[in-house]
Scaffold this motif. Structure first.
Motif, PDB file in Angstrom:
ATOM      1  N   THR A  38      54.465   6.944  47.276  1.00  0.00           N
ATOM      2  CA  THR A  38      55.117   7.141  45.980  1.00  0.00           C
ATOM      3  C   THR A  38      56.625   7.180  46.138  1.00  0.00           C
ATOM      4  OG1 THR A  38      53.197   8.437  45.297  1.00  0.00           O
ATOM      5  CG2 THR A  38      55.165   8.600  43.929  1.00  0.00           C
ATOM      6  N   ALA A  39      57.091   7.894  47.140  1.00  0.00           N
ATOM      7  CA  ALA A  39      58.532   7.980  47.395  1.00  0.00           C
ATOM      8  C   ALA A  39      59.098   6.622  47.798  1.00  0.00           C
ATOM      9  CB  ALA A  39      58.819   9.013  48.474  1.00  0.00           C
ATOM     10  N   THR A  40      58.342   5.868  48.568  1.00  0.00           N
ATOM     11  CA  THR A  40      58.795   4.541  48.986  1.00  0.00           C
ATOM     12  C   THR A  40      58.925   3.612  47.784  1.00  0.00           C
ATOM     13  OG1 THR A  40      57.705   4.825  51.111  1.00  0.00           O
ATOM     14  CG2 THR A  40      58.312   2.601  50.499  1.00  0.00           C
ATOM     15  N   ALA A  41      57.939   3.633  46.907  1.00  0.00           N
ATOM     16  CA  ALA A  41      58.005   2.794  45.705  1.00  0.00           C
ATOM     17  C   ALA A  41      59.179   3.205  44.829  1.00  0.00           C
ATOM     18  CB  ALA A  41      56.696   2.876  44.926  1.00  0.00           C
ATOM     19  N   ALA A  42      59.401   4.512  44.698  1.00  0.00           N
ATOM     20  CA  ALA A  42      60.523   4.997  43.893  1.00  0.00           C
ATOM     21  C   ALA A  42      61.868   4.639  44.524  1.00  0.00           C
ATOM     22  CB  ALA A  42      60.421   6.510  43.714  1.00  0.00           C
ATOM     23  N   LEU A  43      61.917   4.546  45.830  1.00  0.00           N
ATOM     24  CA  LEU A  43      63.143   4.174  46.529  1.00  0.00           C
ATOM     25  C   LEU A  43      63.413   2.674  46.435  1.00  0.00           C
ATOM     26  CD1 LEU A  43      65.413   5.022  48.626  1.00  0.00           C
ATOM     27  CD2 LEU A  43      63.777   4.284  50.359  1.00  0.00           C
ATOM     28  N   MET A  44      62.363   1.867  46.577  1.00  0.00           N
ATOM     29  CA  MET A  44      62.534   0.418  46.636  1.00  0.00           C
ATOM     30  C   MET A  44      62.623  -0.252  45.271  1.00  0.00           C
ATOM     31  SD  MET A  44      62.904  -0.418  49.751  1.00  0.00           S
ATOM     32  CE  MET A  44      62.728  -2.180  49.633  1.00  0.00           C
ATOM     33  N   ALA A  45      61.978   0.298  44.256  1.00  0.00           N
ATOM     34  CA  ALA A  45      61.963  -0.345  42.935  1.00  0.00           C
ATOM     35  C   ALA A  45      63.369  -0.561  42.367  1.00  0.00           C
ATOM     36  CB  ALA A  45      61.093   0.446  41.965  1.00  0.00           C
ATOM     37  N   PRO A  46      64.269   0.426  42.434  1.00  0.00           N
ATOM     38  CA  PRO A  46      65.621   0.165  41.921  1.00  0.00           C
ATOM     39  C   PRO A  46      66.397  -0.883  42.723  1.00  0.00           C
ATOM     40  CG  PRO A  46      65.235   2.520  42.112  1.00  0.00           C
ATOM     41  CD  PRO A  46      64.084   1.826  42.765  1.00  0.00           C
ATOM     42  N   LEU A  47      65.961  -1.157  43.951  1.00  0.00           N
ATOM     43  CA  LEU A  47      66.623  -2.193  44.750  1.00  0.00           C
ATOM     44  C   LEU A  47      66.149  -3.591  44.366  1.00  0.00           C
ATOM     45  CD1 LEU A  47      66.514  -0.601  48.309  1.00  0.00           C
ATOM     46  CD2 LEU A  47      68.422  -0.663  46.715  1.00  0.00           C
ATOM     47  N   ALA A  48      64.917  -3.694  43.869  1.00  0.00           N
ATOM     48  CA  ALA A  48      64.357  -5.011  43.559  1.00  0.00           C
ATOM     49  C   ALA A  48      65.074  -5.688  42.408  1.00  0.00           C
ATOM     50  CB  ALA A  48      62.870  -4.889  43.255  1.00  0.00           C
ATOM     51  N   LEU A  49      65.507  -4.918  41.433  1.00  0.00           N
ATOM     52  CA  LEU A  49      66.171  -5.524  40.273  1.00  0.00           C
ATOM     53  C   LEU A  49      67.465  -6.236  40.662  1.00  0.00           C
ATOM     54  CD1 LEU A  49      65.993  -6.025  37.260  1.00  0.00           C
ATOM     55  CD2 LEU A  49      67.202  -3.884  36.911  1.00  0.00           C
ATOM     56  N   PRO A  50      68.402  -5.574  41.358  1.00  0.00           N
ATOM     57  CA  PRO A  50      69.609  -6.321  41.754  1.00  0.00           C
ATOM     58  C   PRO A  50      69.334  -7.449  42.745  1.00  0.00           C
ATOM     59  CG  PRO A  50      69.809  -4.004  42.393  1.00  0.00           C
ATOM     60  CD  PRO A  50      68.519  -4.163  41.680  1.00  0.00           C
ATOM     61  N   ILE A  51      68.296  -7.293  43.577  1.00  0.00           N
ATOM     62  CA  ILE A  51      67.946  -8.373  44.507  1.00  0.00           C
ATOM     63  C   ILE A  51      67.453  -9.583  43.717  1.00  0.00           C
ATOM     64  CG2 ILE A  51      66.268  -9.083  46.255  1.00  0.00           C
ATOM     65  CD1 ILE A  51      66.598  -6.282  47.469  1.00  0.00           C
ATOM     66  N   ALA A  52      66.598  -9.343  42.715  1.00  0.00           N
ATOM     67  CA  ALA A  52      66.089 -10.443  41.890  1.00  0.00           C
ATOM     68  C   ALA A  52      67.207 -11.093  41.100  1.00  0.00           C
ATOM     69  CB  ALA A  52      65.003  -9.928  40.944  1.00  0.00           C
ATOM     70  N   VAL A  53      68.072 -10.275  40.513  1.00  0.00           N
ATOM     71  CA  VAL A  53      69.204 -10.823  39.745  1.00  0.00           C
ATOM     72  C   VAL A  53      70.135 -11.602  40.671  1.00  0.00           C
ATOM     73  CG1 VAL A  53      71.256 -10.201  38.425  1.00  0.00           C
ATOM     74  CG2 VAL A  53      69.081  -9.093  37.927  1.00  0.00           C
ATOM     75  N   GLY A  54      70.400 -11.050  41.856  1.00  0.00           N
ATOM     76  CA  GLY A  54      71.256 -11.741  42.824  1.00  0.00           C
ATOM     77  C   GLY A  54      70.652 -13.048  43.306  1.00  0.00           C
ATOM     78  N   GLY A  55      69.314 -13.097  43.358  1.00  0.00           N
ATOM     79  CA  GLY A  55      68.632 -14.318  43.780  1.00  0.00           C
ATOM     80  C   GLY A  55      68.301 -15.246  42.636  1.00  0.00           C
ATOM     81  N   GLY A  56      68.567 -14.807  41.400  1.00  0.00           N
ATOM     82  CA  GLY A  56      68.313 -15.632  40.232  1.00  0.00           C
ATOM     83  C   GLY A  56      66.837 -15.824  39.916  1.00  0.00           C
ATOM     84  N   ILE A  57      66.020 -14.799  40.198  1.00  0.00           N
ATOM     85  CA  ILE A  57      64.575 -14.906  39.947  1.00  0.00           C
ATOM     86  C   ILE A  57      64.104 -13.738  39.084  1.00  0.00           C
ATOM     87  CG2 ILE A  57      64.133 -16.139  42.091  1.00  0.00           C
ATOM     88  CD1 ILE A  57      63.086 -13.483  43.243  1.00  0.00           C
ATOM     89  N   SER A  58      62.861 -13.816  38.643  1.00  0.00           N
ATOM     90  CA  SER A  58      62.250 -12.739  37.866  1.00  0.00           C
ATOM     91  C   SER A  58      61.995 -11.538  38.773  1.00  0.00           C
ATOM     92  CB  SER A  58      60.926 -13.213  37.265  1.00  0.00           C
ATOM     93  OG  SER A  58      60.214 -12.132  36.732  1.00  0.00           O
ATOM     94  N   PRO A  59      62.256 -10.321  38.297  1.00  0.00           N
ATOM     95  CA  PRO A  59      61.991  -9.147  39.126  1.00  0.00           C
ATOM     96  C   PRO A  59      60.509  -8.766  39.213  1.00  0.00           C
ATOM     97  CG  PRO A  59      62.971  -8.483  37.046  1.00  0.00           C
ATOM     98  CD  PRO A  59      62.978  -9.980  37.070  1.00  0.00           C
ATOM     99  N   LEU A  60      59.676  -9.323  38.343  1.00  0.00           N
ATOM    100  CA  LEU A  60      58.260  -8.934  38.325  1.00  0.00           C
ATOM    101  C   LEU A  60      57.521  -9.179  39.645  1.00  0.00           C
ATOM    102  CD1 LEU A  60      57.286 -10.016  34.707  1.00  0.00           C
ATOM    103  CD2 LEU A  60      57.795  -7.730  35.563  1.00  0.00           C
ATOM    104  N   PRO A  61      57.653 -10.346  40.283  1.00  0.00           N
ATOM    105  CA  PRO A  61      56.948 -10.520  41.558  1.00  0.00           C
ATOM    106  C   PRO A  61      57.442  -9.564  42.649  1.00  0.00           C
ATOM    107  CG  PRO A  61      58.008 -12.581  40.888  1.00  0.00           C
ATOM    108  CD  PRO A  61      58.311 -11.573  39.861  1.00  0.00           C
ATOM    109  N   LEU A  62      58.737  -9.286  42.654  1.00  0.00           N
ATOM    110  CA  LEU A  62      59.261  -8.352  43.651  1.00  0.00           C
ATOM    111  C   LEU A  62      58.744  -6.943  43.403  1.00  0.00           C
ATOM    112  CD1 LEU A  62      62.967  -9.505  44.142  1.00  0.00           C
ATOM    113  CD2 LEU A  62      60.926 -10.169  45.396  1.00  0.00           C
ATOM    114  N   MET A  63      58.687  -6.547  42.134  1.00  0.00           N
ATOM    115  CA  MET A  63      58.165  -5.217  41.797  1.00  0.00           C
ATOM    116  C   MET A  63      56.696  -5.099  42.193  1.00  0.00           C
ATOM    117  SD  MET A  63      60.490  -3.312  40.493  1.00  0.00           S
ATOM    118  CE  MET A  63      61.976  -3.294  39.527  1.00  0.00           C
ATOM    119  N   MET A  64      55.915  -6.134  41.935  1.00  0.00           N
ATOM    120  CA  MET A  64      54.506  -6.089  42.326  1.00  0.00           C
ATOM    121  C   MET A  64      54.376  -6.073  43.845  1.00  0.00           C
ATOM    122  SD  MET A  64      51.479  -5.640  41.468  1.00  0.00           S
ATOM    123  CE  MET A  64      51.726  -5.618  39.724  1.00  0.00           C
TER     124      MET A  64
END
Length: 122
Positions: A38-64
């Motif tokens: 749970t802590a890992t998901a809470a730590l990594m989820a906020p990182l996925a959004l800027p990574i997806a935006v920086g990569g120009g892709i949808s954040p949904l696959p990264l979140m899953m």
């Protein structure tokens, strides 16, 4: 945001979305084996959004990918309470978890990297 910038920076200006998913999956798997899923998901989820935006892709696959990899904690007995509960009654050692966990970790990685983009396209 600094970690996200570093990951995108290491992968180049136009990173392959599958490689981004793979990197996120691996980082989350490593972390989840040493701390709560749970802590890992809470730590990594906020990182996925800027990574997806920086990569120009949808954040949904990264979140899953984060959700699935945070639950794929097979390498240590401290990863989840069920792993810890069976440690003593089963007379398992830390090394037993490592031996049995690697194949499961690789299978979950391969399945997720293959299936996630089919359901949630980049």
């Amino acid at each position: 945001v600094l970690v996200a910038d570093k990951i995108v920076g290491l992968l180049g200006a136009n990173p392959n979305p599958l490689i981004l998913l793979l990197v996120i999956f691996i980082v989350t798997c490593v972390l989840t084996n040493f701390m709560s899923n749970t802590a890992t998901a809470a730590l990594m989820a906020p990182l996925a959004l800027p990574i997806a935006v920086g990569g120009g892709i949808s954040p949904l696959p990264l979140m899953m990918g984060i959700c699935m990899s945070a639950s794929a904690c097979f390498l240590t007995p401290i990863a989840t309470p069920p792993n810890t509960i069976v440690l003593t009654p089963g007379r398992y050692t830390f090394l037993d978890y490592m031996k049995a966990g690697w194949p499961l970790q690789i299978i979950s990685l391969a399945l997720c990297v293959f299936v996630i983009p089919m359901i949630w396209p980049f």
